[in-house]
Design an enzyme around this catalytic site. Sequence first.
Site, short mmCIF file in Angstrom:
data_model
loop_
_atom_site.label_atom_id
_atom_site.label_comp_id
_atom_site.label_asym_id
_atom_site.label_seq_id
_atom_site.Cartn_x
_atom_site.Cartn_y
_atom_site.Cartn_z
CB SER A 138 -0.96 -0.04 1.19
OG SER A 138 -1.96 0.93 1.08
CD GLU A 149 -5.13 -4.12 -4.36
OE1 GLU A 149 -5.29 -3.78 -3.17
OE2 GLU A 149 -4.08 -4.63 -4.80
CG HIS A 202 -5.56 -2.29 -0.11
ND1 HIS A 202 -4.63 -2.23 -1.12
CD2 HIS A 202 -5.11 -1.44 0.85
CE1 HIS A 202 -3.68 -1.38 -0.79
NE2 HIS A 202 -3.94 -0.89 0.41
#
Length: 494
Positions: A189, A321, A415
Amino acid sequence: MPEALAQTTAGPVRGTTGGGVTRFLGIPYAAPPAGPLRFAKPQPPAAWAEVRDTTTPGPNAPQKIRGVPGLDVIPLVGGGWQAGDDYLTLNIWRPAAETIGAPVMVFIHGGGFVLGSKDAAVQDGSAFALDGILFVAINYRLGTEGFLPIPGIPTNLGLRDQIAALEWVQQNAAAFGGDPANVTVFGESAGAMSVANLVASPLARGLFRRAIVQSGHGGMTRDIDVAQRLVRKLAKLLKITPDLAGFASVAPGDMLDALEKVSAPTTRIDLRDADGREPVFGISRFVPVHGDDVLPVKPLAALADGAGADVDLLIGTNAEEMNLYFVPTGVRDRIGRLLSTYVLHRSQPQARKVLKAYGMGAKGVKPGHAFTRALHDLVFRWPARRFAEEHRGRTHMYELEWGSPRYGGQLGACHAMELPFIFDTLASVTGPEGLVGENPPQGLADRVHRIWVDYARTGALPWAEFTRDQRTVYQLERGEAVQEPVMPAAPFLP
Protein backbone atom coordinates in the site's frame (compact mmCIF):
# COMPACT_ATOMS: atom_id res chain seq x y z
CA MET A 1 14.44 -15.77 26.75
CA PRO A 2 18.19 -16.01 26.08
CA GLU A 3 19.89 -12.70 25.31
CA ALA A 4 21.61 -11.85 22.03
CA LEU A 5 24.13 -9.08 21.46
CA ALA A 6 25.14 -7.18 18.33
CA GLN A 7 27.24 -4.13 17.55
CA THR A 8 25.78 -1.29 15.49
CA THR A 9 27.60 1.78 14.22
CA ALA A 10 26.09 3.76 17.10
CA GLY A 11 26.68 1.21 19.87
CA PRO A 12 25.92 -2.29 21.16
CA VAL A 13 22.35 -3.64 21.37
CA ARG A 14 20.70 -6.48 23.25
CA GLY A 15 17.90 -8.62 21.77
CA THR A 16 16.26 -11.93 22.62
CA THR A 17 16.26 -15.39 21.09
CA GLY A 18 13.41 -17.88 21.02
CA GLY A 19 11.74 -20.31 18.64
CA GLY A 20 14.72 -20.36 16.32
CA VAL A 21 14.62 -16.56 15.81
CA THR A 22 16.63 -13.70 17.31
CA ARG A 23 14.81 -10.37 17.59
CA PHE A 24 16.09 -6.85 18.07
CA LEU A 25 13.22 -4.36 18.44
CA GLY A 26 13.33 -0.59 18.28
CA ILE A 27 16.94 0.02 17.16
CA PRO A 28 17.40 3.72 16.27
CA TYR A 29 18.51 4.35 12.70
CA ALA A 30 18.16 8.14 13.09
CA ALA A 31 17.94 10.69 15.87
CA PRO A 32 14.49 11.37 17.40
CA PRO A 33 12.54 13.79 15.16
CA ALA A 34 11.77 16.18 18.00
CA GLY A 35 12.50 19.81 18.79
CA PRO A 36 14.61 21.34 16.00
CA LEU A 37 14.78 17.94 14.25
CA ARG A 38 11.00 17.49 14.02
CA PHE A 39 10.88 19.01 10.53
CA ALA A 40 14.52 18.39 9.59
CA LYS A 41 16.22 15.79 7.43
CA PRO A 42 17.00 12.61 9.39
CA GLN A 43 20.22 12.82 11.37
CA PRO A 44 22.38 9.96 12.71
CA PRO A 45 21.46 8.77 16.20
CA ALA A 46 23.69 9.81 19.09
CA ALA A 47 26.20 7.10 19.93
CA TRP A 48 25.94 5.07 23.13
CA ALA A 49 28.58 3.08 25.01
CA GLU A 50 26.52 0.84 27.29
CA VAL A 51 24.56 -2.07 25.82
CA ARG A 52 21.17 -0.72 24.71
CA ASP A 53 18.10 -2.81 25.42
CA THR A 54 16.20 -3.52 22.19
CA THR A 55 13.69 -6.06 23.42
CA THR A 56 10.55 -3.88 23.19
CA PRO A 57 9.22 -2.13 20.06
CA GLY A 58 9.15 1.39 21.49
CA PRO A 59 7.16 4.38 20.16
CA ASN A 60 5.92 5.02 16.65
CA ALA A 61 4.83 8.01 14.58
CA PRO A 62 1.83 10.05 15.79
CA GLN A 63 -1.34 8.65 14.25
CA LYS A 64 -5.01 7.89 14.73
CA ILE A 65 -6.46 4.53 13.70
CA ARG A 66 -9.54 4.52 11.48
CA GLY A 67 -11.82 1.57 12.06
CA VAL A 68 -13.48 -0.64 9.46
CA PRO A 69 -16.95 -1.98 10.31
CA GLY A 70 -16.76 -5.63 11.36
CA LEU A 71 -13.01 -5.94 10.74
CA ASP A 72 -10.22 -6.13 13.30
CA VAL A 73 -7.64 -3.76 11.82
CA ILE A 74 -5.14 -3.88 14.72
CA PRO A 75 -3.18 -6.84 13.26
CA LEU A 76 -2.97 -4.96 9.95
CA VAL A 77 -1.82 -1.51 11.10
CA GLY A 78 -0.63 -2.01 14.68
CA GLY A 79 -2.02 -0.81 17.98
CA GLY A 80 -2.14 2.89 17.19
CA TRP A 81 0.06 5.68 18.44
CA GLN A 82 2.63 4.63 21.00
CA ALA A 83 3.80 8.07 22.15
CA GLY A 84 7.46 8.98 22.37
CA ASP A 85 10.02 11.01 20.42
CA ASP A 86 12.46 8.21 19.59
CA TYR A 87 10.47 6.47 16.87
CA LEU A 88 12.78 6.51 13.84
CA THR A 89 13.64 2.93 14.66
CA LEU A 90 13.64 -0.50 13.10
CA ASN A 91 13.13 -4.13 14.08
CA ILE A 92 15.37 -7.02 13.07
CA TRP A 93 14.49 -10.70 12.92
CA ARG A 94 17.36 -13.06 12.09
CA PRO A 95 18.01 -16.79 12.35
CA ALA A 96 19.00 -17.82 15.87
CA ALA A 97 21.94 -19.75 14.47
CA GLU A 98 24.84 -17.51 13.51
CA THR A 99 24.81 -16.61 9.82
CA ILE A 100 27.12 -14.82 7.43
CA GLY A 101 25.94 -13.22 4.20
CA ALA A 102 22.20 -13.85 4.65
CA PRO A 103 19.83 -12.18 2.17
CA VAL A 104 18.35 -9.00 3.62
CA MET A 105 14.71 -7.93 3.29
CA VAL A 106 13.55 -4.48 4.40
CA PHE A 107 9.80 -3.93 4.79
CA ILE A 108 8.05 -0.55 4.63
CA HIS A 109 4.57 -0.62 6.16
CA GLY A 110 1.43 0.86 4.63
CA GLY A 111 -1.33 3.00 6.10
CA GLY A 112 -2.07 5.80 3.65
CA PHE A 113 1.03 7.75 4.78
CA VAL A 114 -0.85 8.67 7.98
CA LEU A 115 -0.86 5.51 10.11
CA GLY A 116 0.81 2.12 10.52
CA SER A 117 3.77 0.66 12.32
CA LYS A 118 6.70 -1.72 11.96
CA ASP A 119 5.10 -3.72 14.78
CA ALA A 120 1.80 -4.82 13.18
CA ALA A 121 1.26 -8.54 13.82
CA VAL A 122 0.52 -9.47 10.20
CA GLN A 123 4.02 -8.38 9.14
CA ASP A 124 5.97 -10.20 11.83
CA GLY A 125 9.29 -11.25 10.29
CA SER A 126 9.75 -14.57 12.13
CA ALA A 127 8.85 -16.82 9.21
CA PHE A 128 11.39 -15.05 7.00
CA ALA A 129 14.09 -15.40 9.66
CA LEU A 130 13.34 -19.12 10.00
CA ASP A 131 14.01 -19.37 6.26
CA GLY A 132 17.44 -17.78 6.59
CA ILE A 133 16.54 -14.15 5.87
CA LEU A 134 17.80 -11.13 7.82
CA PHE A 135 14.48 -9.29 8.03
CA VAL A 136 14.14 -5.59 8.85
CA ALA A 137 10.96 -3.52 9.37
CA ILE A 138 11.06 0.25 9.77
CA ASN A 139 9.07 3.18 11.14
CA TYR A 140 9.11 6.54 9.38
CA ARG A 141 7.50 9.95 9.77
CA LEU A 142 3.85 10.12 8.73
CA GLY A 143 1.22 12.73 7.98
CA THR A 144 2.18 16.33 8.65
CA GLU A 145 5.73 15.58 9.72
CA GLY A 146 6.42 13.13 6.89
CA PHE A 147 4.44 14.09 3.80
CA LEU A 148 3.33 17.73 3.92
CA PRO A 149 5.47 20.15 1.87
CA ILE A 150 5.42 23.00 4.36
CA PRO A 151 7.31 26.09 3.18
CA GLY A 152 10.62 26.32 5.02
CA ILE A 153 11.16 22.59 5.57
CA PRO A 154 12.67 19.84 3.40
CA THR A 155 10.11 17.99 1.30
CA ASN A 156 9.38 14.26 1.45
CA LEU A 157 10.73 13.76 4.97
CA GLY A 158 9.04 10.36 5.19
CA LEU A 159 10.89 9.15 2.10
CA ARG A 160 14.11 10.66 3.43
CA ASP A 161 13.61 8.63 6.61
CA GLN A 162 13.24 5.46 4.54
CA ILE A 163 16.44 6.26 2.65
CA ALA A 164 18.23 6.85 5.97
CA ALA A 165 17.02 3.44 7.17
CA LEU A 166 18.33 1.78 4.01
CA GLU A 167 21.68 3.54 4.48
CA TRP A 168 21.73 2.18 8.06
CA VAL A 169 21.11 -1.31 6.66
CA GLN A 170 24.07 -0.91 4.30
CA GLN A 171 26.29 0.04 7.23
CA ASN A 172 25.00 -2.52 9.75
CA ALA A 173 23.59 -5.57 7.97
CA ALA A 174 26.85 -7.49 8.15
CA ALA A 175 27.00 -7.08 11.94
CA PHE A 176 23.70 -9.01 12.13
CA GLY A 177 24.79 -11.69 9.65
CA GLY A 178 23.34 -10.13 6.50
CA ASP A 179 24.73 -9.31 3.07
CA PRO A 180 24.45 -5.56 2.29
CA ALA A 181 24.97 -6.36 -1.39
CA ASN A 182 21.81 -8.49 -1.46
CA VAL A 183 19.03 -6.25 -0.12
CA THR A 184 15.41 -6.50 -1.21
CA VAL A 185 13.19 -3.60 -0.16
CA PHE A 186 9.46 -4.22 -0.21
CA GLY A 187 6.24 -2.69 1.03
CA GLU A 188 2.48 -2.77 0.85
CA SER A 189 0.00 0.00 0.00
CA ALA A 190 1.62 3.32 1.05
CA GLY A 191 4.74 1.27 1.74
CA ALA A 192 4.59 -0.03 -1.82
CA MET A 193 4.10 3.48 -3.18
CA SER A 194 7.19 4.40 -1.15
CA VAL A 195 9.20 1.54 -2.62
CA ALA A 196 8.18 2.53 -6.14
CA ASN A 197 9.29 6.08 -5.41
CA LEU A 198 12.62 4.83 -4.03
CA VAL A 199 13.20 2.84 -7.23
CA ALA A 200 12.83 6.13 -9.12
CA SER A 201 14.78 8.31 -6.67
CA PRO A 202 18.40 9.27 -7.38
CA LEU A 203 18.99 9.50 -3.60
CA ALA A 204 18.22 5.80 -3.12
CA ARG A 205 20.40 4.47 -5.91
CA GLY A 206 22.67 1.63 -4.85
CA LEU A 207 20.87 0.98 -1.55
CA PHE A 208 19.03 -2.17 -2.70
CA ARG A 209 19.24 -4.81 -5.38
CA ARG A 210 15.59 -5.79 -5.67
CA ALA A 211 12.22 -4.20 -4.99
CA ILE A 212 8.79 -5.71 -4.38
CA VAL A 213 5.79 -3.42 -4.77
CA GLN A 214 2.60 -4.92 -3.27
CA SER A 215 -0.57 -3.03 -4.22
CA GLY A 216 1.29 0.13 -5.10
CA HIS A 217 3.01 2.02 -7.90
CA GLY A 218 4.61 5.36 -8.65
CA GLY A 219 1.48 7.19 -9.77
CA MET A 220 0.47 8.68 -6.41
CA THR A 221 2.65 11.76 -6.12
CA ARG A 222 1.64 15.40 -6.33
CA ASP A 223 3.13 18.60 -7.69
CA ILE A 224 4.50 20.58 -4.77
CA ASP A 225 2.29 23.58 -5.50
CA VAL A 226 -0.81 21.37 -5.55
CA ALA A 227 0.14 19.73 -2.25
CA GLN A 228 0.65 23.15 -0.69
CA ARG A 229 -3.08 23.72 -1.04
CA LEU A 230 -3.34 21.08 1.66
CA VAL A 231 -0.76 22.99 3.74
CA ARG A 232 -2.94 26.09 3.62
CA LYS A 233 -6.15 24.16 4.32
CA LEU A 234 -4.69 22.42 7.36
CA ALA A 235 -3.15 25.66 8.63
CA LYS A 236 -6.54 27.31 8.40
CA LEU A 237 -8.13 24.52 10.44
CA LEU A 238 -5.38 24.84 13.04
CA LYS A 239 -5.48 28.67 12.97
CA ILE A 240 -1.74 28.93 12.35
CA THR A 241 0.47 30.38 9.65
CA PRO A 242 1.11 27.97 6.73
CA ASP A 243 4.85 27.72 7.31
CA LEU A 244 7.47 26.11 9.54
CA ALA A 245 6.84 28.47 12.44
CA GLY A 246 3.12 27.81 12.38
CA PHE A 247 3.28 24.03 12.23
CA ALA A 248 6.14 23.84 14.75
CA SER A 249 3.90 25.66 17.23
CA VAL A 250 1.45 22.73 17.32
CA ALA A 251 2.41 19.57 19.24
CA PRO A 252 2.30 16.38 17.14
CA GLY A 253 -0.58 14.87 19.11
CA ASP A 254 -2.57 18.09 18.84
CA MET A 255 -2.31 17.87 15.06
CA LEU A 256 -4.18 14.57 14.73
CA ASP A 257 -7.77 15.80 15.01
CA ALA A 258 -7.19 18.41 12.32
CA LEU A 259 -5.40 15.85 10.16
CA GLU A 260 -8.41 13.55 10.46
CA LYS A 261 -10.78 16.38 9.61
CA VAL A 262 -8.86 17.46 6.52
CA SER A 263 -8.70 13.81 5.42
CA ALA A 264 -12.47 13.32 5.58
CA PRO A 265 -14.10 12.81 2.15
CA THR A 266 -16.56 15.62 2.93
CA THR A 267 -13.78 18.18 3.36
CA ARG A 268 -13.77 20.52 0.39
CA ILE A 269 -10.29 20.77 -1.09
CA ASP A 270 -9.20 20.58 -4.71
CA LEU A 271 -6.04 18.48 -5.13
CA ARG A 272 -6.38 17.91 -8.87
CA ASP A 273 -3.35 18.46 -11.07
CA ALA A 274 -3.11 20.49 -14.26
CA ASP A 275 -4.80 17.66 -16.19
CA GLY A 276 -7.79 17.72 -13.86
CA ARG A 277 -6.85 14.41 -12.21
CA GLU A 278 -6.52 13.61 -8.52
CA PRO A 279 -3.94 10.81 -8.62
CA VAL A 280 -4.77 9.48 -5.15
CA PHE A 281 -8.56 9.32 -5.69
CA GLY A 282 -9.15 10.71 -2.21
CA ILE A 283 -7.69 7.68 -0.43
CA SER A 284 -5.15 9.88 1.36
CA ARG A 285 -4.46 13.59 1.35
CA PHE A 286 -0.86 12.99 2.41
CA VAL A 287 1.45 11.56 -0.26
CA PRO A 288 4.98 12.21 -1.56
CA VAL A 289 5.61 15.12 -3.90
CA HIS A 290 7.74 15.35 -7.01
CA GLY A 291 9.92 18.26 -8.09
CA ASP A 292 12.62 18.07 -5.41
CA ASP A 293 15.93 16.22 -4.97
CA VAL A 294 14.18 13.05 -3.79
CA LEU A 295 11.86 12.85 -6.80
CA PRO A 296 13.02 15.39 -9.39
CA VAL A 297 10.32 14.24 -11.84
CA LYS A 298 7.28 12.00 -11.71
CA PRO A 299 8.34 8.39 -11.06
CA LEU A 300 7.09 7.07 -14.42
CA ALA A 301 9.06 9.75 -16.26
CA ALA A 302 12.14 8.81 -14.22
CA LEU A 303 11.73 5.14 -15.14
CA ALA A 304 11.39 6.03 -18.81
CA ASP A 305 14.76 7.80 -18.52
CA GLY A 306 16.36 4.68 -17.04
CA ALA A 307 16.03 5.26 -13.30
CA GLY A 308 15.87 1.96 -11.43
CA ALA A 309 17.07 -0.08 -14.41
CA ASP A 310 19.67 -1.73 -12.17
CA VAL A 311 16.96 -2.91 -9.73
CA ASP A 312 14.99 -6.13 -10.20
CA LEU A 313 11.28 -5.40 -9.77
CA LEU A 314 8.41 -7.62 -8.64
CA ILE A 315 5.10 -5.74 -8.65
CA GLY A 316 1.51 -6.83 -8.29
CA THR A 317 -2.00 -6.19 -7.06
CA ASN A 318 -4.94 -8.06 -5.65
CA ALA A 319 -7.90 -8.77 -7.88
CA GLU A 320 -10.47 -6.79 -5.86
CA GLU A 321 -8.48 -4.11 -4.06
CA MET A 322 -11.22 -1.57 -3.41
CA ASN A 323 -13.52 -4.08 -1.71
CA LEU A 324 -11.71 -3.33 1.54
CA TYR A 325 -13.04 0.23 1.39
CA PHE A 326 -16.46 -0.35 -0.15
CA VAL A 327 -17.77 -3.71 1.10
CA PRO A 328 -17.61 -3.35 4.93
CA THR A 329 -19.02 0.18 4.65
CA GLY A 330 -21.85 -0.88 2.33
CA VAL A 331 -20.81 1.63 -0.31
CA ARG A 332 -20.56 -0.96 -3.08
CA ASP A 333 -24.20 -1.99 -2.73
CA ARG A 334 -25.74 1.34 -1.77
CA ILE A 335 -24.09 4.06 -3.83
CA GLY A 336 -26.19 5.20 -6.78
CA ARG A 337 -25.41 6.29 -10.29
CA LEU A 338 -25.38 10.04 -9.69
CA LEU A 339 -23.27 9.87 -6.54
CA SER A 340 -20.83 7.41 -8.17
CA THR A 341 -20.36 9.82 -11.04
CA TYR A 342 -19.96 12.82 -8.76
CA VAL A 343 -17.40 11.11 -6.52
CA LEU A 344 -15.30 9.84 -9.42
CA HIS A 345 -15.49 13.19 -11.21
CA ARG A 346 -13.62 14.75 -8.29
CA SER A 347 -10.60 12.67 -9.36
CA GLN A 348 -11.20 11.83 -13.01
CA PRO A 349 -12.45 14.41 -15.54
CA GLN A 350 -14.12 11.78 -17.75
CA ALA A 351 -16.01 10.00 -14.98
CA ARG A 352 -19.06 9.19 -17.10
CA LYS A 353 -16.99 7.50 -19.81
CA VAL A 354 -15.06 5.54 -17.21
CA LEU A 355 -18.14 4.25 -15.43
CA LYS A 356 -19.89 3.39 -18.68
CA ALA A 357 -16.85 1.35 -19.72
CA TYR A 358 -17.23 -0.66 -16.50
CA GLY A 359 -20.92 -1.35 -16.98
CA MET A 360 -22.68 1.65 -15.49
CA GLY A 361 -26.17 1.77 -16.93
CA ALA A 362 -26.09 -1.78 -18.27
CA LYS A 363 -28.95 -4.07 -17.36
CA GLY A 364 -28.34 -6.00 -14.16
CA VAL A 365 -25.23 -4.01 -13.14
CA LYS A 366 -25.52 -2.14 -9.87
CA PRO A 367 -23.97 1.33 -10.01
CA GLY A 368 -21.79 0.62 -6.97
CA HIS A 369 -20.41 -2.55 -8.55
CA ALA A 370 -19.40 -0.68 -11.72
CA PHE A 371 -17.92 2.09 -9.56
CA THR A 372 -15.92 -0.39 -7.49
CA ARG A 373 -14.63 -2.32 -10.51
CA ALA A 374 -13.51 0.93 -12.14
CA LEU A 375 -11.58 1.94 -9.05
CA HIS A 376 -9.90 -1.49 -8.78
CA ASP A 377 -8.26 -0.63 -12.09
CA LEU A 378 -7.82 3.13 -11.82
CA VAL A 379 -6.39 3.23 -8.30
CA PHE A 380 -4.28 0.07 -8.26
CA ARG A 381 -4.27 -2.35 -11.18
CA TRP A 382 -3.72 -0.07 -14.18
CA PRO A 383 -1.04 2.19 -12.63
CA ALA A 384 0.88 -0.86 -11.35
CA ARG A 385 0.98 -2.23 -14.87
CA ARG A 386 2.06 1.17 -16.20
CA PHE A 387 4.91 1.16 -13.68
CA ALA A 388 5.92 -2.31 -14.85
CA GLU A 389 5.80 -1.18 -18.48
CA GLU A 390 8.07 1.81 -17.89
CA HIS A 391 10.63 -0.02 -15.75
CA ARG A 392 13.69 -0.64 -17.92
CA GLY A 393 15.16 -3.40 -15.76
CA ARG A 394 14.11 -6.99 -15.06
CA THR A 395 10.40 -6.93 -14.21
CA HIS A 396 7.88 -9.52 -13.01
CA MET A 397 4.23 -9.13 -12.16
CA TYR A 398 1.80 -11.09 -9.97
CA GLU A 399 -1.85 -10.97 -8.96
CA LEU A 400 -3.56 -12.46 -5.92
CA GLU A 401 -7.03 -13.74 -6.73
CA TRP A 402 -7.84 -15.68 -3.53
CA GLY A 403 -10.96 -14.22 -1.94
CA SER A 404 -11.77 -14.00 1.75
CA PRO A 405 -15.11 -15.51 2.84
CA ARG A 406 -15.79 -12.49 5.07
CA TYR A 407 -18.93 -10.39 4.58
CA GLY A 408 -20.77 -13.26 2.94
CA GLY A 409 -17.91 -13.85 0.55
CA GLN A 410 -18.07 -10.29 -0.77
CA LEU A 411 -14.74 -9.09 0.65
CA GLY A 412 -12.87 -11.15 -1.93
CA ALA A 413 -9.25 -10.48 -2.88
CA CYS A 414 -9.27 -7.04 -1.33
CA HIS A 415 -6.51 -4.63 -0.40
CA ALA A 416 -3.97 -6.09 2.10
CA MET A 417 -5.14 -9.67 1.47
CA GLU A 418 -1.72 -10.81 0.29
CA LEU A 419 0.05 -9.82 3.53
CA PRO A 420 -0.75 -12.82 5.75
CA PHE A 421 0.14 -15.21 2.92
CA ILE A 422 3.46 -13.53 2.13
CA PHE A 423 4.48 -13.28 5.79
CA ASP A 424 2.97 -16.69 6.67
CA THR A 425 1.05 -15.04 9.50
CA LEU A 426 -2.48 -16.28 8.80
CA ALA A 427 -3.13 -16.86 12.50
CA SER A 428 -2.91 -13.11 13.16
CA VAL A 429 -5.92 -12.35 10.91
CA THR A 430 -7.99 -15.54 11.28
CA GLY A 431 -11.31 -15.47 13.12
CA PRO A 432 -14.84 -14.06 12.97
CA GLU A 433 -13.53 -10.47 12.51
CA GLY A 434 -10.23 -11.38 10.87
CA LEU A 435 -9.32 -10.38 7.34
CA VAL A 436 -9.17 -13.97 6.05
CA GLY A 437 -12.10 -15.38 8.04
CA GLU A 438 -11.98 -18.98 9.25
CA ASN A 439 -9.80 -21.78 7.86
CA PRO A 440 -7.70 -19.89 5.28
CA PRO A 441 -5.53 -22.08 3.01
CA GLN A 442 -2.17 -22.63 4.70
CA GLY A 443 -0.89 -24.29 1.54
CA LEU A 444 -1.24 -21.00 -0.33
CA ALA A 445 0.74 -19.21 2.39
CA ASP A 446 3.47 -21.85 2.20
CA ARG A 447 3.81 -21.40 -1.56
CA VAL A 448 3.58 -17.60 -1.70
CA HIS A 449 5.97 -17.11 1.22
CA ARG A 450 8.47 -19.40 -0.50
CA ILE A 451 8.27 -17.34 -3.70
CA TRP A 452 9.20 -14.18 -1.78
CA VAL A 453 12.05 -15.95 0.06
CA ASP A 454 13.53 -17.37 -3.13
CA TYR A 455 13.27 -14.01 -4.87
CA ALA A 456 15.15 -12.32 -2.01
CA ARG A 457 17.85 -14.98 -2.15
CA THR A 458 18.63 -15.05 -5.86
CA GLY A 459 16.00 -13.13 -7.81
CA ALA A 460 14.57 -16.40 -9.13
CA LEU A 461 10.86 -16.56 -9.97
CA PRO A 462 8.85 -19.42 -11.51
CA TRP A 463 7.43 -17.38 -14.39
CA ALA A 464 8.55 -15.22 -17.30
CA GLU A 465 9.26 -11.51 -17.19
CA PHE A 466 6.60 -8.86 -17.82
CA THR A 467 7.22 -6.71 -20.90
CA ARG A 468 5.05 -4.45 -23.01
CA ASP A 469 4.75 -7.16 -25.63
CA GLN A 470 4.59 -10.19 -23.30
CA ARG A 471 2.37 -9.15 -20.41
CA THR A 472 2.95 -12.20 -18.22
CA VAL A 473 1.16 -12.09 -14.87
CA TYR A 474 1.47 -14.87 -12.30
CA GLN A 475 -1.74 -15.87 -10.55
CA LEU A 476 -0.66 -16.66 -7.00
CA GLU A 477 -3.63 -18.84 -6.02
CA ARG A 478 -3.66 -20.89 -9.20
CA GLY A 479 0.12 -21.02 -9.45
CA GLU A 480 -0.09 -20.27 -13.16
CA ALA A 481 1.26 -17.57 -15.44
CA VAL A 482 -1.27 -15.95 -17.78
CA GLN A 483 -0.88 -13.55 -20.67
CA GLU A 484 -2.93 -10.37 -20.29
CA PRO A 485 -4.08 -8.51 -23.37
CA VAL A 486 -2.58 -5.09 -23.90
CA MET A 487 -4.90 -2.55 -22.31
CA PRO A 488 -6.55 -0.50 -25.06
CA ALA A 489 -5.68 3.17 -25.18
CA ALA A 490 -8.50 5.23 -23.71
CA PRO A 491 -8.79 8.98 -23.07
CA PHE A 492 -9.55 8.46 -19.39
CA LEU A 493 -6.40 6.43 -18.70
CA PRO A 494 -3.17 8.34 -17.91
